[in-house]
Design a protein around this motif. Sequence first.
Motif, short mmCIF file in Angstrom:
data_model
loop_
_atom_site.label_atom_id
_atom_site.label_comp_id
_atom_site.label_asym_id
_atom_site.label_seq_id
_atom_site.Cartn_x
_atom_site.Cartn_y
_atom_site.Cartn_z
N PHE A 1 16.64 2.91 4.32
CA PHE A 1 15.97 1.56 4.38
C PHE A 1 14.84 1.83 3.42
CE2 PHE A 1 14.22 -2.64 5.87
CZ PHE A 1 15.01 -3.33 5.34
N ASN A 2 15.13 2.21 2.12
CA ASN A 2 13.92 2.50 0.99
C ASN A 2 13.15 1.24 0.69
OD1 ASN A 2 15.81 1.56 -0.72
ND2 ASN A 2 15.49 3.33 -2.18
N VAL A 21 21.28 -5.84 7.90
CA VAL A 21 21.12 -4.59 7.26
C VAL A 21 21.94 -3.37 8.29
CG1 VAL A 21 19.29 -2.75 6.70
CG2 VAL A 21 18.84 -4.89 6.51
N GLU A 22 22.54 -2.57 7.68
CA GLU A 22 23.17 -1.65 8.28
C GLU A 22 22.81 -0.03 7.63
OE1 GLU A 22 24.54 0.41 11.39
OE2 GLU A 22 24.87 -1.59 11.39
N LEU A 23 22.47 0.95 8.29
CA LEU A 23 22.34 2.26 7.65
C LEU A 23 23.81 2.93 7.60
CD1 LEU A 23 19.10 3.52 9.19
CD2 LEU A 23 19.45 2.23 7.29
N ASP A 24 24.15 3.22 6.22
CA ASP A 24 25.55 3.74 6.18
C ASP A 24 25.52 5.22 6.61
OD1 ASP A 24 28.20 3.99 5.16
OD2 ASP A 24 27.29 4.98 3.50
N ILE A 25 25.72 5.65 7.87
CA ILE A 25 25.48 7.04 8.15
C ILE A 25 27.09 7.58 8.70
CG2 ILE A 25 23.29 6.87 9.36
CD1 ILE A 25 24.66 6.47 12.05
N THR A 30 29.94 1.90 9.53
CA THR A 30 29.81 0.88 8.58
C THR A 30 31.14 -0.07 8.51
OG1 THR A 30 28.85 2.32 6.89
CG2 THR A 30 30.00 0.40 5.99
#
Length: 235
Positions: A1-2, A21-25, A30
């Motif tokens: 989340f830059n 917002v979702e971090l694509d890890i 996802t």
Amino acid sequence: FNGLAQRLFVDLRAAGHGVSVELDIADTVTEEAVALFEPDVVLAPFLKRAIPASVWRQRLCLVVHPGPPGDRGPSALDHAVLEGRRDWGVTVLQATADFDAGPVWAWQPCTLRAGVTKASLYRHEVVQAAVRAVHAALARVQPGRPDPMPAALAALPVARGWRPLVRAGERAVDWLRHDAAEVQRRVRSADGSPGARGSLFGQPCVLFDVHPASAAVQARAEAAAPGTVLAQRGP
């Protein structure tokens, strides 16, 4: 989340969009996030890996690329700084099976300042152009139906093509071979991360935060060997 993702999150909410917002890890994370939120558009402003095919085949996925149409690859801004480019841009394109090769939905040109770091260009020129390009792309979205690439964008010449990741050795500093302008480009292309490899006081190190020498320092440099430390800045 830059910084770019944060700016778009705030800006899109202010414009009335519903944003999650979702971090694509991982693919499963996802996939689950998309299934639960059911978005009209998946926006990827900061990708570290490919969007899963299980997502982009089912949903419109738009990728924000910090380069003009036709520029492809993970080190777009690094290459621009290394090559001293001034005319640049940010492209919003549709995710497909090939990296950065899908239909262009919008792009915004920008002029890169000379003599600044990659990080500064990203935080200013790239972020500002990206916000304008994302708004332009989203204005064309019709939920449930992908929109074809406009003729004006389709007619743009393909620029540069695929550019690979810049490796450490490609921007390492060699005091014997590189002049001051080349040293500055190499270090700025890696600043703030990961820095450019070099040497000082006979020891390997990583270089950051370069500046042109003053006239007084340049006068002392006339008789010095390349790589000699002539002055310091700060404590």
